[in-house]
Design a protein around this motif. Structure first.
Motif, mmCIF file in Angstrom:
data_model
loop_
_atom_site.group_PDB
_atom_site.id
_atom_site.type_symbol
_atom_site.label_atom_id
_atom_site.label_comp_id
_atom_site.label_asym_id
_atom_site.label_seq_id
_atom_site.Cartn_x
_atom_site.Cartn_y
_atom_site.Cartn_z
ATOM 1 N N TYR A 70 0.835 -1.207 0.000
ATOM 2 C CA TYR A 70 0.000 0.000 0.000
ATOM 3 C C TYR A 70 0.868 1.255 0.000
ATOM 4 O O TYR A 70 0.520 2.246 -0.616
ATOM 5 C CB TYR A 70 -1.028 -0.020 1.144
ATOM 6 C CG TYR A 70 -0.489 0.187 2.535
ATOM 7 C CD1 TYR A 70 -0.354 1.466 3.068
ATOM 8 C CD2 TYR A 70 -0.138 -0.892 3.334
ATOM 9 C CE1 TYR A 70 0.122 1.657 4.354
ATOM 10 C CE2 TYR A 70 0.339 -0.708 4.620
ATOM 11 C CZ TYR A 70 0.470 0.564 5.125
ATOM 12 O OH TYR A 70 0.951 0.762 6.389
ATOM 13 N N GLN A 71 2.038 1.191 0.649
ATOM 14 C CA GLN A 71 2.932 2.355 0.638
ATOM 15 C C GLN A 71 3.377 2.679 -0.793
ATOM 16 O O GLN A 71 3.374 3.829 -1.196
ATOM 17 C CB GLN A 71 4.180 2.125 1.511
ATOM 18 C CG GLN A 71 3.884 2.095 2.983
ATOM 19 C CD GLN A 71 3.765 0.679 3.527
ATOM 20 O OE1 GLN A 71 3.395 -0.248 2.807
ATOM 21 N NE2 GLN A 71 4.045 0.512 4.810
ATOM 22 N N GLU A 72 3.738 1.637 -1.529
ATOM 23 C CA GLU A 72 4.162 1.856 -2.917
ATOM 24 C C GLU A 72 3.032 2.421 -3.763
ATOM 25 O O GLU A 72 3.266 3.257 -4.636
ATOM 26 C CB GLU A 72 4.674 0.545 -3.530
ATOM 27 C CG GLU A 72 6.021 0.121 -2.979
ATOM 28 C CD GLU A 72 6.473 -1.208 -3.563
ATOM 29 O OE1 GLU A 72 6.948 -1.196 -4.712
ATOM 30 O OE2 GLU A 72 6.340 -2.230 -2.871
ATOM 31 N N ARG A 73 1.809 1.992 -3.488
ATOM 32 C CA ARG A 73 0.664 2.524 -4.230
ATOM 33 C C ARG A 73 0.505 4.014 -3.930
ATOM 34 O O ARG A 73 0.235 4.809 -4.837
ATOM 35 C CB ARG A 73 -0.594 1.733 -3.891
ATOM 36 C CG ARG A 73 -0.532 0.336 -4.512
ATOM 37 C CD ARG A 73 -1.519 -0.625 -3.938
ATOM 38 N NE ARG A 73 -2.869 -0.373 -4.418
ATOM 39 C CZ ARG A 73 -3.878 -1.214 -4.203
ATOM 40 N NH1 ARG A 73 -3.689 -2.337 -3.543
ATOM 41 N NH2 ARG A 73 -5.084 -0.931 -4.647
ATOM 42 N N VAL A 115 -1.748 7.197 4.639
ATOM 43 C CA VAL A 115 -0.975 8.053 3.725
ATOM 44 C C VAL A 115 -0.053 8.941 4.565
ATOM 45 O O VAL A 115 1.147 9.050 4.294
ATOM 46 C CB VAL A 115 -1.901 8.921 2.833
ATOM 47 C CG1 VAL A 115 -1.077 9.918 2.015
ATOM 48 C CG2 VAL A 115 -2.735 8.041 1.917
ATOM 49 N N GLY A 116 -0.600 9.551 5.595
ATOM 50 C CA GLY A 116 0.205 10.398 6.476
ATOM 51 C C GLY A 116 1.340 9.633 7.136
ATOM 52 O O GLY A 116 2.471 10.097 7.195
ATOM 53 N N ARG A 117 1.018 8.439 7.611
ATOM 54 C CA ARG A 117 2.042 7.597 8.246
ATOM 55 C C ARG A 117 3.148 7.250 7.248
ATOM 56 O O ARG A 117 4.337 7.316 7.563
ATOM 57 C CB ARG A 117 1.399 6.312 8.777
ATOM 58 C CG ARG A 117 1.767 5.993 10.189
ATOM 59 C CD ARG A 117 1.190 4.709 10.765
ATOM 60 N NE ARG A 117 0.286 3.916 9.956
ATOM 61 C CZ ARG A 117 -1.034 4.032 9.949
ATOM 62 N NH1 ARG A 117 -1.638 4.943 10.691
ATOM 63 N NH2 ARG A 117 -1.773 3.246 9.186
ATOM 64 N N THR A 118 2.747 6.891 6.036
ATOM 65 C CA THR A 118 3.718 6.544 4.992
ATOM 66 C C THR A 118 4.631 7.726 4.693
ATOM 67 O O THR A 118 5.851 7.573 4.591
ATOM 68 C CB THR A 118 2.976 6.092 3.706
ATOM 69 O OG1 THR A 118 2.197 4.926 4.018
ATOM 70 C CG2 THR A 118 3.938 5.784 2.579
ATOM 71 N N LEU A 119 4.050 8.919 4.580
ATOM 72 C CA LEU A 119 4.864 10.107 4.292
ATOM 73 C C LEU A 119 5.811 10.430 5.438
ATOM 74 O O LEU A 119 6.930 10.885 5.213
ATOM 75 C CB LEU A 119 3.968 11.308 3.985
ATOM 76 C CG LEU A 119 3.206 11.228 2.662
ATOM 77 C CD1 LEU A 119 2.330 12.456 2.485
ATOM 78 C CD2 LEU A 119 4.162 11.081 1.494
ATOM 79 N N SER A 120 5.382 10.177 6.672
ATOM 80 C CA SER A 120 6.239 10.480 7.828
ATOM 81 C C SER A 120 7.469 9.573 7.868
ATOM 82 O O SER A 120 8.441 9.879 8.541
ATOM 83 C CB SER A 120 5.454 10.349 9.135
ATOM 84 O OG SER A 120 5.214 8.990 9.436
#
Length: 103
Positions: free
Chosen positions: A6-9, A41-46
């Motif tokens: 999901y992070q890559e998506r 999404v926020g967690r992934t960006l952090s």
């Protein structure tokens, strides 16, 4: 796309946001085919590396605001990057009507 995390998506969607546009966390999740995963999404960006070239700064919240605390260096950095991109702030907000990415 099943074998992609999901992070890559999220990264794939964020990489497409053009200069002068913003997307909301929820919009990124939706476009990645993962509605209701805005917080992820926020967690992934952090967790992005400091030297990431992903235009992470083009992702803001649904109110048209930067999610970092206003007096933080992260807020100042994101706002500067957005302004350099041509985004105009009014009362600390970005007009989603004007700047929201419409892929």
């Amino acid at each position: 796309m099943e074998d992609v995390s999901y992070q890559e998506r999220f990264w794939q969607v964020i990489s497409l946001i053009p200069p002068g546009s913003v997307a909301t966390y929820g919009q990124v999740a939706e476009l990645a085919g993962l509605p209701r995963m805005a917080r992820a999404v926020g967690r992934t960006l952090s967790q992005l590396p400091k030297d990431s070239t992903l235009p992470w700064f083009r992702v803001i919240n649904a109110k048209g605001e930067i999610s970092f605390p206003k007096d933080s260096p992260a807020y100042t950095r994101q706002r500067s990057l957005l302004e350099a991109d041509g985004i105009v702030f009014m009362n600390g907000k970005v007009s989603l009507k004007r700047y929201k990415w419409q892929p």
